[in-house]
Design a protein around this motif. Structure first.
Motif, PDB file in Angstrom:
ATOM      1  N   PHE A   3       0.814  -1.214   0.000  1.00  0.00           N
ATOM      2  CA  PHE A   3       0.000   0.000   0.000  1.00  0.00           C
ATOM      3  C   PHE A   3       0.850   1.268   0.000  1.00  0.00           C
ATOM      4  N   GLN A   4       2.104   1.123  -0.342  1.00  0.00           N
ATOM      5  CA  GLN A   4       2.998   2.283  -0.303  1.00  0.00           C
ATOM      6  C   GLN A   4       4.107   2.100  -1.325  1.00  0.00           C
ATOM      7  N   THR A   5       4.440   3.169  -2.021  1.00  0.00           N
ATOM      8  CA  THR A   5       5.599   3.135  -2.916  1.00  0.00           C
ATOM      9  C   THR A   5       6.828   3.522  -2.111  1.00  0.00           C
ATOM     10  N   LEU A 184      30.093  14.038  -3.112  1.00  0.00           N
ATOM     11  CA  LEU A 184      28.735  14.571  -3.117  1.00  0.00           C
ATOM     12  C   LEU A 184      27.737  13.421  -3.038  1.00  0.00           C
ATOM     13  N   TYR A 185      26.722  13.583  -2.195  1.00  0.00           N
ATOM     14  CA  TYR A 185      25.673  12.580  -2.079  1.00  0.00           C
ATOM     15  C   TYR A 185      24.325  13.283  -2.070  1.00  0.00           C
ATOM     16  N   TYR A 186      23.416  12.831  -2.932  1.00  0.00           N
ATOM     17  CA  TYR A 186      22.064  13.377  -2.961  1.00  0.00           C
ATOM     18  C   TYR A 186      21.137  12.461  -2.170  1.00  0.00           C
ATOM     19  N   PHE A 187      20.489  13.032  -1.138  1.00  0.00           N
ATOM     20  CA  PHE A 187      19.523  12.275  -0.353  1.00  0.00           C
ATOM     21  C   PHE A 187      18.113  12.708  -0.754  1.00  0.00           C
ATOM     22  N   PRO A 188      17.227  11.756  -1.121  1.00  0.00           N
ATOM     23  CA  PRO A 188      15.920  12.106  -1.708  1.00  0.00           C
ATOM     24  C   PRO A 188      14.826  12.406  -0.693  1.00  0.00           C
ATOM     25  N   ALA A 189      15.016  13.416   0.145  1.00  0.00           N
ATOM     26  CA  ALA A 189      13.979  13.787   1.117  1.00  0.00           C
ATOM     27  C   ALA A 189      12.703  14.248   0.408  1.00  0.00           C
ATOM     28  N   TYR A 190      12.861  15.005  -0.662  1.00  0.00           N
ATOM     29  CA  TYR A 190      11.715  15.511  -1.438  1.00  0.00           C
ATOM     30  C   TYR A 190      10.892  14.343  -1.979  1.00  0.00           C
ATOM     31  N   GLU A 191      11.569  13.353  -2.518  1.00  0.00           N
ATOM     32  CA  GLU A 191      10.884  12.215  -3.105  1.00  0.00           C
ATOM     33  C   GLU A 191      10.209  11.353  -2.036  1.00  0.00           C
ATOM     34  N   ILE A 192      10.846  11.242  -0.876  1.00  0.00           N
ATOM     35  CA  ILE A 192      10.262  10.439   0.205  1.00  0.00           C
ATOM     36  C   ILE A 192       8.921  11.024   0.652  1.00  0.00           C
ATOM     37  N   VAL A 193       8.883  12.347   0.819  1.00  0.00           N
ATOM     38  CA  VAL A 193       7.632  12.977   1.261  1.00  0.00           C
ATOM     39  C   VAL A 193       6.563  12.871   0.179  1.00  0.00           C
ATOM     40  N   ASP A 195       6.329  10.596  -2.314  1.00  0.00           N
ATOM     41  CA  ASP A 195       5.958   9.248  -2.722  1.00  0.00           C
ATOM     42  C   ASP A 195       5.637   8.319  -1.556  1.00  0.00           C
ATOM     43  N   GLU A 196       6.504   8.263  -0.565  1.00  0.00           N
ATOM     44  CA  GLU A 196       6.257   7.364   0.561  1.00  0.00           C
ATOM     45  C   GLU A 196       5.225   7.931   1.527  1.00  0.00           C
ATOM     46  N   LEU A 197       5.246   9.232   1.725  1.00  0.00           N
ATOM     47  CA  LEU A 197       4.343   9.878   2.684  1.00  0.00           C
ATOM     48  C   LEU A 197       3.280  10.676   1.950  1.00  0.00           C
ATOM     49  N   ARG A 198       2.643  10.046   0.998  1.00  0.00           N
ATOM     50  CA  ARG A 198       1.698  10.734   0.124  1.00  0.00           C
ATOM     51  C   ARG A 198       0.333  10.869   0.818  1.00  0.00           C
ATOM     52  N   ASP A 199       0.309  11.676   1.877  1.00  0.00           N
ATOM     53  CA  ASP A 199      -0.903  11.812   2.666  1.00  0.00           C
ATOM     54  C   ASP A 199      -0.792  13.099   3.489  1.00  0.00           C
ATOM     55  N   TYR A 200      -1.876  13.856   3.574  1.00  0.00           N
ATOM     56  CA  TYR A 200      -1.830  15.139   4.286  1.00  0.00           C
ATOM     57  C   TYR A 200      -1.632  14.980   5.792  1.00  0.00           C
ATOM     58  N   ARG A 201      -1.800  13.770   6.327  1.00  0.00           N
ATOM     59  CA  ARG A 201      -1.536  13.592   7.756  1.00  0.00           C
ATOM     60  C   ARG A 201      -0.062  13.730   8.080  1.00  0.00           C
ATOM     61  N   PHE A 202       0.798  13.718   7.054  1.00  0.00           N
ATOM     62  CA  PHE A 202       2.233  13.893   7.261  1.00  0.00           C
ATOM     63  C   PHE A 202       2.666  15.342   7.048  1.00  0.00           C
ATOM     64  N   TYR A 203       1.688  16.246   7.017  1.00  0.00           N
ATOM     65  CA  TYR A 203       1.976  17.672   6.891  1.00  0.00           C
ATOM     66  C   TYR A 203       1.518  18.409   8.144  1.00  0.00           C
ATOM     67  N   SER A 204       2.163  19.541   8.403  1.00  0.00           N
ATOM     68  CA  SER A 204       1.748  20.411   9.493  1.00  0.00           C
ATOM     69  C   SER A 204       0.392  21.041   9.152  1.00  0.00           C
ATOM     70  N   PRO A 205      -0.243  21.727  10.104  1.00  0.00           N
ATOM     71  CA  PRO A 205      -1.567  22.302   9.839  1.00  0.00           C
ATOM     72  C   PRO A 205      -1.629  23.233   8.632  1.00  0.00           C
ATOM     73  N   PRO A 210       6.403  19.646   6.258  1.00  0.00           N
ATOM     74  CA  PRO A 210       6.304  18.285   6.804  1.00  0.00           C
ATOM     75  C   PRO A 210       6.023  18.323   8.298  1.00  0.00           C
ATOM     76  N   SER A 211       5.232  17.385   8.763  1.00  0.00           N
ATOM     77  CA  SER A 211       4.930  17.289  10.184  1.00  0.00           C
ATOM     78  C   SER A 211       6.131  16.727  10.940  1.00  0.00           C
ATOM     79  N   PRO A 212       6.158  16.865  12.270  1.00  0.00           N
ATOM     80  CA  PRO A 212       7.236  16.235  13.042  1.00  0.00           C
ATOM     81  C   PRO A 212       7.352  14.738  12.768  1.00  0.00           C
ATOM     82  N   GLN A 213       6.228  14.085  12.541  1.00  0.00           N
ATOM     83  CA  GLN A 213       6.253  12.653  12.234  1.00  0.00           C
ATOM     84  C   GLN A 213       6.976  12.397  10.915  1.00  0.00           C
TER      85      GLN A 213
END
Length: 290
Positions: A3-5, A184-193, A195-205, A210-213
């Motif tokens: 249920f998650q990419t 140099l190393y690219y870490f995909p924080a943008y892509e994680i939020v 694609d993996e966290l594709r839900d508004y519950r992972f955002y601040s109000p 991004p939310s603390p979670q």
């Protein structure tokens, strides 16, 4: 069922050691991740001259840090927020902060891919001149900029992503010519939020940050791939001490609590001897030094 990419995170060409000295510069996402390192006892510097949203302002920060201080960092973490910049009309220079001056004194422009990559390359060059062994981690902030409009915000992120690709290509070319540059190393924080966290519950109000979670999830994904085995062992050793120091008792004057905190302080002292660069978070400092 799946249920998650899941974003596949490449292994970095280096490991982060326990309590190594790090520099975080960039958007407020750099503040979030930098604070997480502070909480884990790493001696880090986070945005010493304030939040820097674009690559040129990140370069300005690197140029302002004294060389002797810059040479102390083992790893630099750049978080790219936007390619939009504000130029002071009187000087023609990009400003890092408008300092609440009237908007009429500035004009807004957008850096192109080459300009972003060039600013980052110069920042890496400054780091290399001060410390040839310093490594660089780059990430694109998952924070969206509603003031541009969401389409424009996506275009801005696309420019930053392409700039990192351009920078990587330039570094490969320089390496093939015998020039030494920081890894140099690219870490995909943008892509994680996205694609993996594709839900508004992972955002601040505000539905933009991004939310603390979500920040905690990104921290976990990052530490899994970037931390050395020794650093992971250190985190396990530090975790119960951090939780003990953060505990707020109902009866702080009781003999039981005083004995408990005295034993915890002894364990912190042992940890500090084992990891000389350990930096006790200021939020827990009173519990140890009272």
């Amino acid at each position: 069922m799946q249920f998650q990419t899941t974003v596949q995170i490449p292994q970095p060409p280096f490991d982060i050691a326990p309590c190594e000295r790090m520099l975080f510069v960039g958007s407020c996402f750099a503040d979030n991740i930098g604070k997480r390192f502070v909480d884990e006892g790493f001696p880090v510097e986070v945005n010493p001259f304030g939040v820097m949203y674009n690559p040129v302002s990140i370069l300005h920060t690197i140029e302002r840090i004294p060389k002797e201080q810059l040479s102390s960092f083992s790893t630099a973490f750049f978080t790219l927020g936007t390619n939009h910049v504000y130029i002071e009309k009187a000087t023609g220079c990009i400003v890092d902060n408008c300092q609440k001056r009237p908007q009429r004194l500035f004009r807004e422009e957008q850096l192109n891919i080459d300009e972003c990559a060039d600013a980052l390359l110069k920042a890496m060059g400054c780091l290399h001149d001060s410390n040839p062994h310093c490594r660089v981690i780059v990430t694109v902030s998952p924070i969206r900029y509603a003031k541009y409009g969401y389409h424009e915000s996506q275009l801005s992120k696309a420019v930053l992503l392409l700039a990192v690709e351009r920078l990587s290509a330039v570094l490969r070319q320089l390496g093939s010519e015998g020039n030494q540059m920081p890894p140099l190393y690219y870490f995909p924080a943008y892509e994680i939020v996205l694609d993996e966290l594709r839900d508004y519950r992972f955002y601040s109000p505000d539905m933009l940050h991004p939310s603390p979670q979500a920040v905690e999830f990104i921290w976990e994904r990052f530490s899994e791939v970037a931390f050395s085995d020794e650093a992971k062992r250190y985190l396990k050793e530090w975790k119960p001490l951090k939780e003990a120091l953060a505990h707020r008792p109902f009866h702080p004057e009781s003999d039981e609590y005083k004995t408990f905190i005295a034993k915890t302080r002894e364990k912190v002292a042992v940890l500090s001897e084992k990891y000389p660069n350990f930096a006790l978070p200021k939020t827990l400092d009173n519990q140890v030094n009272d």
